[in-house]
Scaffold this motif. Structure first.
Motif, PDB file in Angstrom:
ATOM      1  N   CYS A  12      18.797  31.280  -1.230  1.00 40.00           N
ATOM      2  CA  CYS A  12      20.163  31.869  -1.591  1.00 40.00           C
ATOM      3  C   CYS A  12      20.830  32.369  -0.412  1.00 40.00           C
ATOM      4  CB  CYS A  12      19.928  32.523  -2.636  1.00 40.00           C
ATOM      5  SG  CYS A  12      21.368  33.032  -3.708  1.00 40.00           S
ATOM      6  N   MET A  13      22.018  31.772  -0.396  1.00 41.47           N
ATOM      7  CA  MET A  13      22.701  32.346   0.604  1.00 41.47           C
ATOM      8  C   MET A  13      23.613  33.604   0.033  1.00 41.47           C
ATOM      9  SD  MET A  13      22.062  30.696   3.671  1.00 41.47           S
ATOM     10  CE  MET A  13      20.505  31.001   2.987  1.00 41.47           C
ATOM     11  N   GLY A  14      24.734  34.173   0.665  1.00 42.93           N
ATOM     12  CA  GLY A  14      25.349  35.166   0.251  1.00 42.93           C
ATOM     13  C   GLY A  14      25.955  34.988  -1.229  1.00 42.93           C
ATOM     14  N   ALA A  15      25.885  35.755  -2.063  1.00 41.79           N
ATOM     15  CA  ALA A  15      26.054  36.080  -3.537  1.00 41.79           C
ATOM     16  C   ALA A  15      27.062  37.325  -3.713  1.00 41.79           C
ATOM     17  CB  ALA A  15      25.290  35.788  -4.477  1.00 41.79           C
ATOM     18  N   GLY A  16      27.113  38.185  -2.653  1.00 47.11           N
ATOM     19  CA  GLY A  16      27.954  39.177  -2.944  1.00 47.11           C
ATOM     20  C   GLY A  16      29.372  39.237  -2.516  1.00 47.11           C
ATOM     21  N   ASN A  17      30.136  40.067  -2.916  1.00 48.12           N
ATOM     22  CA  ASN A  17      31.659  40.164  -2.662  1.00 48.12           C
ATOM     23  C   ASN A  17      32.262  38.743  -2.733  1.00 48.12           C
ATOM     24  OD1 ASN A  17      31.593  42.821  -1.542  1.00 48.12           O
ATOM     25  ND2 ASN A  17      31.143  42.318   0.276  1.00 48.12           N
ATOM     26  N   LEU A  65      33.690  36.339  -6.487  1.00 48.09           N
ATOM     27  CA  LEU A  65      34.189  36.326  -7.941  1.00 48.09           C
ATOM     28  C   LEU A  65      34.175  34.869  -8.587  1.00 48.09           C
ATOM     29  CD1 LEU A  65      37.035  38.758  -7.903  1.00 48.09           C
ATOM     30  CD2 LEU A  65      34.773  39.273  -8.910  1.00 48.09           C
ATOM     31  N   ASP A  66      33.812  33.820  -7.847  1.00 46.53           N
ATOM     32  CA  ASP A  66      34.002  32.553  -8.324  1.00 46.53           C
ATOM     33  C   ASP A  66      32.664  31.824  -8.442  1.00 46.53           C
ATOM     34  OD1 ASP A  66      34.776  30.042  -9.407  1.00 46.53           O
ATOM     35  OD2 ASP A  66      36.410  29.562  -7.673  1.00 46.53           O
ATOM     36  N   PRO A  67      32.312  31.775  -9.835  1.00 50.83           N
ATOM     37  CA  PRO A  67      30.780  31.341  -9.727  1.00 50.83           C
ATOM     38  C   PRO A  67      30.790  29.545  -9.605  1.00 50.83           C
ATOM     39  CG  PRO A  67      31.343  32.075 -11.784  1.00 50.83           C
ATOM     40  CD  PRO A  67      32.366  32.408 -10.912  1.00 50.83           C
ATOM     41  N   THR A  68      31.832  29.050  -9.860  1.00 46.49           N
ATOM     42  CA  THR A  68      32.062  27.661  -9.708  1.00 46.49           C
ATOM     43  C   THR A  68      32.156  26.975  -8.216  1.00 46.49           C
ATOM     44  OG1 THR A  68      34.387  27.492  -9.593  1.00 46.49           O
ATOM     45  CG2 THR A  68      33.555  27.702 -11.938  1.00 46.49           C
ATOM     46  N   ILE A 123      21.012  23.435   4.878  1.00 52.15           N
ATOM     47  CA  ILE A 123      21.590  24.605   5.596  1.00 52.15           C
ATOM     48  C   ILE A 123      22.562  24.093   6.478  1.00 52.15           C
ATOM     49  CG2 ILE A 123      19.444  24.783   7.007  1.00 52.15           C
ATOM     50  CD1 ILE A 123      21.890  27.942   5.899  1.00 52.15           C
ATOM     51  N   TYR A 124      22.170  22.948   7.148  1.00 55.63           N
ATOM     52  CA  TYR A 124      22.975  22.410   8.240  1.00 55.63           C
ATOM     53  C   TYR A 124      24.386  21.789   7.637  1.00 55.63           C
ATOM     54  CZ  TYR A 124      19.019  23.892  11.131  1.00 55.63           C
ATOM     55  OH  TYR A 124      18.049  24.425  11.573  1.00 55.63           O
ATOM     56  N   LYS A 125      24.447  21.790   6.408  1.00 55.46           N
ATOM     57  CA  LYS A 125      25.693  21.053   5.768  1.00 55.46           C
ATOM     58  C   LYS A 125      26.776  22.311   5.138  1.00 55.46           C
ATOM     59  CE  LYS A 125      23.794  16.557   4.907  1.00 55.46           C
ATOM     60  NZ  LYS A 125      23.269  15.552   3.961  1.00 55.46           N
ATOM     61  N   THR A 126      26.342  23.489   5.411  1.00 54.87           N
ATOM     62  CA  THR A 126      27.094  24.603   4.956  1.00 54.87           C
ATOM     63  C   THR A 126      28.105  24.893   5.752  1.00 54.87           C
ATOM     64  OG1 THR A 126      25.545  26.426   5.847  1.00 54.87           O
ATOM     65  CG2 THR A 126      24.808  25.655   3.465  1.00 54.87           C
ATOM     66  N   SER A 127      29.156  25.615   5.136  1.00 52.22           N
ATOM     67  CA  SER A 127      30.281  26.246   6.009  1.00 52.22           C
ATOM     68  C   SER A 127      30.661  27.652   5.167  1.00 52.22           C
ATOM     69  CB  SER A 127      31.256  25.117   5.917  1.00 52.22           C
ATOM     70  OG  SER A 127      31.795  24.834   4.612  1.00 52.22           O
ATOM     71  N   VAL A 128      31.505  28.135   5.831  1.00 50.69           N
ATOM     72  CA  VAL A 128      32.445  29.234   5.179  1.00 50.69           C
ATOM     73  C   VAL A 128      31.320  30.775   5.170  1.00 50.69           C
ATOM     74  CG1 VAL A 128      33.642  30.316   3.029  1.00 50.69           C
ATOM     75  CG2 VAL A 128      33.875  27.900   3.846  1.00 50.69           C
ATOM     76  N   CYS A 129      30.416  30.380   4.456  1.00 47.13           N
ATOM     77  CA  CYS A 129      29.300  31.657   4.257  1.00 47.13           C
ATOM     78  C   CYS A 129      28.876  31.997   5.564  1.00 47.13           C
ATOM     79  CB  CYS A 129      28.260  31.042   3.375  1.00 47.13           C
ATOM     80  SG  CYS A 129      27.005  32.211   2.775  1.00 47.13           S
ATOM     81  N   VAL A 144      19.357  24.818   0.334  1.00 45.76           N
ATOM     82  CA  VAL A 144      19.883  26.251  -0.164  1.00 45.76           C
ATOM     83  C   VAL A 144      21.023  26.302  -1.213  1.00 45.76           C
ATOM     84  CG1 VAL A 144      19.858  27.183   2.409  1.00 45.76           C
ATOM     85  CG2 VAL A 144      21.968  25.972   1.617  1.00 45.76           C
ATOM     86  N   VAL A 145      21.329  27.374  -1.803  1.00 46.53           N
ATOM     87  CA  VAL A 145      22.347  27.393  -2.769  1.00 46.53           C
ATOM     88  C   VAL A 145      23.287  28.148  -1.974  1.00 46.53           C
ATOM     89  CG1 VAL A 145      23.121  28.545  -4.911  1.00 46.53           C
ATOM     90  CG2 VAL A 145      20.989  27.052  -4.844  1.00 46.53           C
ATOM     91  N   TYR A 146      24.395  27.806  -1.872  1.00 46.77           N
ATOM     92  CA  TYR A 146      25.376  28.718  -1.151  1.00 46.77           C
ATOM     93  C   TYR A 146      26.880  28.565  -1.880  1.00 46.77           C
ATOM     94  CZ  TYR A 146      28.298  25.193   1.397  1.00 46.77           C
ATOM     95  OH  TYR A 146      29.065  24.131   1.607  1.00 46.77           O
ATOM     96  N   SER A 147      27.779  29.428  -1.423  1.00 45.93           N
ATOM     97  CA  SER A 147      29.212  29.210  -2.002  1.00 45.93           C
ATOM     98  C   SER A 147      30.121  29.170  -1.100  1.00 45.93           C
ATOM     99  CB  SER A 147      29.551  30.587  -2.849  1.00 45.93           C
ATOM    100  OG  SER A 147      30.832  30.629  -3.210  1.00 45.93           O
ATOM    101  N   LYS A 148      31.473  28.396  -1.113  1.00 44.44           N
ATOM    102  CA  LYS A 148      32.243  27.951  -0.315  1.00 44.44           C
ATOM    103  C   LYS A 148      33.484  29.000  -0.413  1.00 44.44           C
ATOM    104  CE  LYS A 148      31.839  23.295   0.977  1.00 44.44           C
ATOM    105  NZ  LYS A 148      32.414  21.875   0.889  1.00 44.44           N
ATOM    106  N   GLU A 149      33.255  30.032  -1.337  1.00 40.17           N
ATOM    107  CA  GLU A 149      34.019  31.057  -1.767  1.00 40.17           C
ATOM    108  C   GLU A 149      34.411  32.090  -0.357  1.00 40.17           C
ATOM    109  OE1 GLU A 149      35.322  34.492  -4.737  1.00 40.17           O
ATOM    110  OE2 GLU A 149      33.569  33.471  -4.973  1.00 40.17           O
ATOM    111  N   PRO A 150      35.414  32.042   0.161  1.00 37.74           N
ATOM    112  CA  PRO A 150      35.479  33.401   1.170  1.00 37.74           C
ATOM    113  C   PRO A 150      35.183  34.566   0.758  1.00 37.74           C
ATOM    114  CG  PRO A 150      37.524  32.044   1.126  1.00 37.74           C
ATOM    115  CD  PRO A 150      36.727  31.340   0.165  1.00 37.74           C
TER     116      PRO A 150
END
Length: 253
Positions: free
Chosen positions: A144-149, A151-154, A161-167, A187-193
Protein backbone atom coordinates in the motif's frame (compact mmCIF):
# COMPACT_ATOMS: atom_id res chain seq x y z
CA UNK A 1 -24.30 -27.20 5.38
CA UNK A 2 -24.62 -23.45 5.71
CA UNK A 3 -21.87 -21.59 7.58
CA UNK A 4 -20.49 -18.08 8.00
CA UNK A 5 -18.87 -18.23 4.55
CA UNK A 6 -21.80 -19.60 2.56
CA UNK A 7 -22.55 -16.31 0.79
CA UNK A 8 -18.89 -16.01 -0.25
CA UNK A 9 -18.94 -19.56 -1.58
CA UNK A 10 -21.73 -18.59 -3.98
CA UNK A 11 -19.19 -16.40 -5.80
CA UNK A 12 -15.87 -18.02 -4.99
CA UNK A 13 -16.89 -21.66 -5.20
CA UNK A 14 -16.13 -24.63 -2.97
CA UNK A 15 -12.64 -25.04 -4.38
CA UNK A 16 -11.94 -21.36 -3.91
CA UNK A 17 -13.03 -21.45 -0.27
CA UNK A 18 -10.83 -24.49 0.27
CA UNK A 19 -7.82 -22.58 -1.09
CA UNK A 20 -8.54 -19.67 1.23
CA UNK A 21 -8.91 -21.95 4.26
CA UNK A 22 -5.47 -23.41 3.53
CA UNK A 23 -3.84 -20.02 2.90
CA UNK A 24 -1.46 -18.33 5.31
CA UNK A 25 -1.41 -14.55 4.94
CA UNK A 26 1.07 -12.26 6.68
CA UNK A 27 -0.11 -8.69 7.25
CA UNK A 28 2.48 -6.15 8.33
CA UNK A 29 0.90 -3.13 10.01
CA UNK A 30 -2.49 -3.31 11.74
CA UNK A 31 -3.49 0.31 11.35
CA UNK A 32 -5.99 2.18 9.21
CA UNK A 33 -5.21 0.05 6.15
CA UNK A 34 -4.07 -3.24 7.67
CA UNK A 35 -6.91 -3.63 10.16
CA UNK A 36 -9.50 -3.51 7.39
CA UNK A 37 -7.44 -5.87 5.24
CA UNK A 38 -7.27 -8.46 8.01
CA UNK A 39 -10.97 -8.10 8.82
CA UNK A 40 -11.98 -8.66 5.19
CA UNK A 41 -9.63 -11.63 4.83
CA UNK A 42 -11.00 -13.19 8.01
CA UNK A 43 -14.56 -12.75 6.71
CA UNK A 44 -13.44 -14.31 3.42
CA UNK A 45 -12.30 -17.50 5.12
CA UNK A 46 -8.51 -17.23 5.17
CA UNK A 47 -7.36 -19.94 7.52
CA UNK A 48 -4.06 -18.73 8.96
CA UNK A 49 -2.80 -15.25 9.78
CA UNK A 50 0.49 -13.78 10.83
CA UNK A 51 -0.11 -10.21 12.01
CA UNK A 52 2.72 -7.79 12.78
CA UNK A 53 2.57 -4.56 14.79
CA UNK A 54 4.30 -3.32 17.93
CA UNK A 55 1.89 -0.50 18.65
CA UNK A 56 -0.93 -0.07 21.15
CA UNK A 57 -4.33 1.36 20.28
CA UNK A 58 -4.32 5.12 20.86
CA UNK A 59 -7.31 7.44 21.28
CA UNK A 60 -6.28 9.19 18.04
CA UNK A 61 -6.63 5.87 16.15
CA UNK A 62 -10.40 5.78 16.66
CA UNK A 63 -11.12 7.95 13.61
CA UNK A 64 -9.79 5.36 11.15
CA UNK A 65 -8.68 2.01 12.60
CA UNK A 66 -11.19 -0.83 12.73
CA UNK A 67 -9.84 -2.22 15.99
CA UNK A 68 -9.80 1.14 17.77
CA UNK A 69 -12.61 1.89 20.22
CA UNK A 70 -12.73 3.44 23.66
CA UNK A 71 -12.73 -0.09 25.01
CA UNK A 72 -9.52 -1.13 23.23
CA UNK A 73 -7.41 1.98 23.85
CA UNK A 74 -4.16 0.92 25.51
CA UNK A 75 -4.28 -2.67 24.26
CA UNK A 76 -1.80 -4.07 21.76
CA UNK A 77 -3.23 -3.93 18.25
CA UNK A 78 -2.24 -7.50 17.39
CA UNK A 79 -4.06 -8.80 20.46
CA UNK A 80 -7.26 -6.90 19.62
CA UNK A 81 -7.05 -8.00 15.98
CA UNK A 82 -6.57 -11.64 16.97
CA UNK A 83 -9.65 -11.51 19.17
CA UNK A 84 -11.72 -10.11 16.27
CA UNK A 85 -10.47 -12.77 13.85
CA UNK A 86 -11.37 -15.59 16.22
CA UNK A 87 -14.81 -14.10 16.86
CA UNK A 88 -15.39 -14.28 13.10
CA UNK A 89 -13.78 -17.69 12.58
CA UNK A 90 -12.93 -19.70 15.71
CA UNK A 91 -11.11 -22.23 13.52
CA UNK A 92 -8.59 -19.69 12.26
CA UNK A 93 -4.96 -19.85 13.32
CA UNK A 94 -3.59 -16.46 14.34
CA UNK A 95 0.11 -15.90 14.97
CA UNK A 96 0.74 -12.50 16.57
CA UNK A 97 4.09 -10.74 16.28
CA UNK A 98 4.35 -7.77 18.61
CA UNK A 99 7.25 -6.18 16.79
CA UNK A 100 8.19 -3.37 14.43
CA UNK A 101 9.45 -5.08 11.26
CA UNK A 102 12.79 -3.75 10.07
CA UNK A 103 15.89 -5.16 8.28
CA UNK A 104 17.43 -5.86 11.70
CA UNK A 105 14.81 -8.47 12.63
CA UNK A 106 13.70 -9.58 9.15
CA UNK A 107 15.78 -12.74 9.42
CA UNK A 108 13.56 -13.96 12.25
CA UNK A 109 10.73 -14.70 9.82
CA UNK A 110 10.54 -17.29 7.04
CA UNK A 111 8.69 -15.66 4.16
CA UNK A 112 8.49 -18.95 2.29
CA UNK A 113 5.88 -20.07 4.83
CA UNK A 114 3.44 -17.40 3.70
CA UNK A 115 0.97 -17.74 0.86
CA UNK A 116 0.76 -13.97 0.55
CA UNK A 117 2.33 -10.91 2.18
CA UNK A 118 0.53 -7.61 2.73
CA UNK A 119 2.63 -4.50 3.27
CA UNK A 120 0.54 -1.97 5.21
CA UNK A 121 3.39 -0.23 7.02
CA UNK A 122 4.38 3.40 6.51
CA UNK A 123 8.17 3.21 6.88
CA UNK A 124 10.08 3.15 3.60
CA UNK A 125 12.92 1.05 5.01
CA UNK A 126 10.48 -1.60 6.22
CA UNK A 127 8.50 -1.57 2.97
CA UNK A 128 11.62 -2.14 0.89
CA UNK A 129 12.77 -4.98 3.14
CA UNK A 130 9.35 -6.64 2.91
CA UNK A 131 9.51 -6.56 -0.89
CA UNK A 132 13.05 -7.92 -0.95
CA UNK A 133 12.25 -10.76 1.46
CA UNK A 134 9.06 -11.72 -0.37
CA UNK A 135 10.86 -11.76 -3.71
CA UNK A 136 13.67 -13.89 -2.34
CA UNK A 137 11.11 -16.39 -1.04
CA UNK A 138 9.06 -16.24 -4.26
CA UNK A 139 6.03 -15.23 -2.18
CA UNK A 140 3.39 -12.91 -3.57
CA UNK A 141 3.17 -9.46 -2.04
CA UNK A 142 0.99 -6.38 -2.38
CA UNK A 143 2.06 -3.02 -1.00
CA UNK A 144 0.00 0.00 0.00
CA UNK A 145 1.28 3.43 -0.92
CA UNK A 146 0.32 6.68 0.80
CA UNK A 147 -3.19 6.91 2.27
CA UNK A 148 -2.64 9.84 4.61
CA UNK A 149 -3.55 13.47 3.87
CA UNK A 150 -6.15 12.37 1.30
CA UNK A 151 -9.94 12.70 1.13
CA UNK A 152 -11.09 10.91 -2.04
CA UNK A 153 -11.36 7.11 -1.69
CA UNK A 154 -12.44 6.76 -5.33
CA UNK A 155 -8.95 7.64 -6.58
CA UNK A 156 -7.31 4.36 -5.56
CA UNK A 157 -5.97 2.07 -8.27
CA UNK A 158 -4.28 -1.33 -8.39
CA UNK A 159 -1.24 -1.37 -10.65
CA UNK A 160 2.49 -2.05 -10.84
CA UNK A 161 4.77 0.26 -8.88
CA UNK A 162 6.46 1.44 -12.09
CA UNK A 163 3.13 2.62 -13.51
CA UNK A 164 2.34 4.87 -10.54
CA UNK A 165 2.31 8.65 -10.54
CA UNK A 166 1.51 11.61 -8.25
CA UNK A 167 1.96 9.68 -4.95
CA UNK A 168 5.19 10.84 -3.20
CA UNK A 169 5.66 7.51 -1.42
CA UNK A 170 5.32 5.60 -4.68
CA UNK A 171 7.97 7.84 -6.22
CA UNK A 172 10.43 6.97 -3.48
CA UNK A 173 9.59 3.27 -3.75
CA UNK A 174 10.07 3.28 -7.54
CA UNK A 175 13.54 4.73 -7.15
CA UNK A 176 14.63 2.47 -4.29
CA UNK A 177 13.27 -0.74 -5.82
CA UNK A 178 14.81 0.02 -9.20
CA UNK A 179 18.27 0.37 -7.65
CA UNK A 180 17.76 -3.02 -6.00
CA UNK A 181 16.77 -4.77 -9.21
CA UNK A 182 13.10 -5.32 -8.33
CA UNK A 183 11.27 -5.45 -11.65
CA UNK A 184 7.65 -5.43 -10.47
CA UNK A 185 5.46 -4.94 -7.43
CA UNK A 186 1.67 -4.91 -7.18
CA UNK A 187 0.52 -1.83 -5.30
CA UNK A 188 -2.60 0.03 -4.27
CA UNK A 189 -2.11 3.75 -4.65
CA UNK A 190 -4.03 6.98 -5.09
CA UNK A 191 -3.61 9.66 -7.75
CA UNK A 192 -5.16 12.23 -5.44
CA UNK A 193 -2.64 15.01 -4.71
CA UNK A 194 -1.50 15.08 -1.10
CA UNK A 195 -3.29 17.72 0.98
CA UNK A 196 -1.53 19.80 3.57
CA UNK A 197 -2.86 19.38 7.14
CA UNK A 198 -4.60 22.50 8.43
CA UNK A 199 -2.41 22.52 11.53
CA UNK A 200 0.74 20.86 12.86
CA UNK A 201 -0.41 18.07 15.17
CA UNK A 202 3.23 17.21 15.90
CA UNK A 203 3.46 20.38 18.00
CA UNK A 204 0.48 19.48 20.17
CA UNK A 205 1.76 15.91 20.50
CA UNK A 206 5.04 17.16 21.92
CA UNK A 207 3.28 19.14 24.62
CA UNK A 208 0.20 17.01 25.23
CA UNK A 209 1.04 13.42 24.20
CA UNK A 210 -1.80 10.95 24.84
CA UNK A 211 -0.04 7.82 23.58
CA UNK A 212 -0.84 4.83 25.83
CA UNK A 213 1.71 4.05 28.57
CA UNK A 214 4.34 1.65 27.27
CA UNK A 215 3.84 2.58 23.63
CA UNK A 216 7.01 1.74 21.71
CA UNK A 217 6.82 4.53 19.10
CA UNK A 218 5.15 7.70 20.29
CA UNK A 219 3.86 10.45 18.03
CA UNK A 220 6.39 12.78 19.66
CA UNK A 221 9.12 10.91 17.77
CA UNK A 222 7.62 11.75 14.36
CA UNK A 223 8.59 14.82 12.38
CA UNK A 224 5.12 15.14 10.85
CA UNK A 225 1.75 13.56 11.53
CA UNK A 226 -0.55 13.11 8.52
CA UNK A 227 -4.23 13.87 8.58
CA UNK A 228 -6.57 10.92 8.07
CA UNK A 229 -10.21 9.90 7.76
CA UNK A 230 -12.32 6.81 8.29
CA UNK A 231 -13.13 6.40 4.61
CA UNK A 232 -9.77 6.54 2.80
CA UNK A 233 -7.38 4.03 4.45
CA UNK A 234 -10.27 1.62 4.99
CA UNK A 235 -11.02 1.55 1.26
CA UNK A 236 -7.35 0.89 0.50
CA UNK A 237 -7.40 -2.00 2.97
CA UNK A 238 -10.51 -3.54 1.45
CA UNK A 239 -9.08 -3.24 -2.06
CA UNK A 240 -5.95 -5.05 -0.89
CA UNK A 241 -8.02 -7.83 0.66
CA UNK A 242 -9.91 -8.25 -2.60
CA UNK A 243 -6.67 -8.58 -4.56
CA UNK A 244 -5.29 -11.14 -2.11
CA UNK A 245 -8.45 -13.26 -2.27
CA UNK A 246 -8.61 -13.16 -6.07
CA UNK A 247 -4.92 -14.00 -6.43
CA UNK A 248 -5.09 -16.93 -4.01
CA UNK A 249 -8.12 -18.38 -5.77
CA UNK A 250 -6.79 -17.62 -9.24
CA UNK A 251 -9.44 -15.17 -10.44
CA UNK A 252 -7.96 -13.09 -13.26
CA UNK A 253 -10.97 -11.05 -14.41
Amino acid sequence: MLNQFSRSELLLGTEGMEKLSKARVAVFGIGGVGSYTVEALARSGVGTFDIFDDDKVCLTNINRQLIATRKTVGKYKVDVMKERILEINPNAIVNTHQCFFMPENAGNFDFSEYTYVVDAVDTVTAKIELVLRANQANTRIISCMGAGNKLDPTRFEVTDIYKTSVCPLAKVMRKELKTRGIKKLKVVYSKEPVRQPLSDMALSCKTGCICPPGAERKCTQRRAIPGSTSFVPSVAGLIIAGEVVKDIIGITE
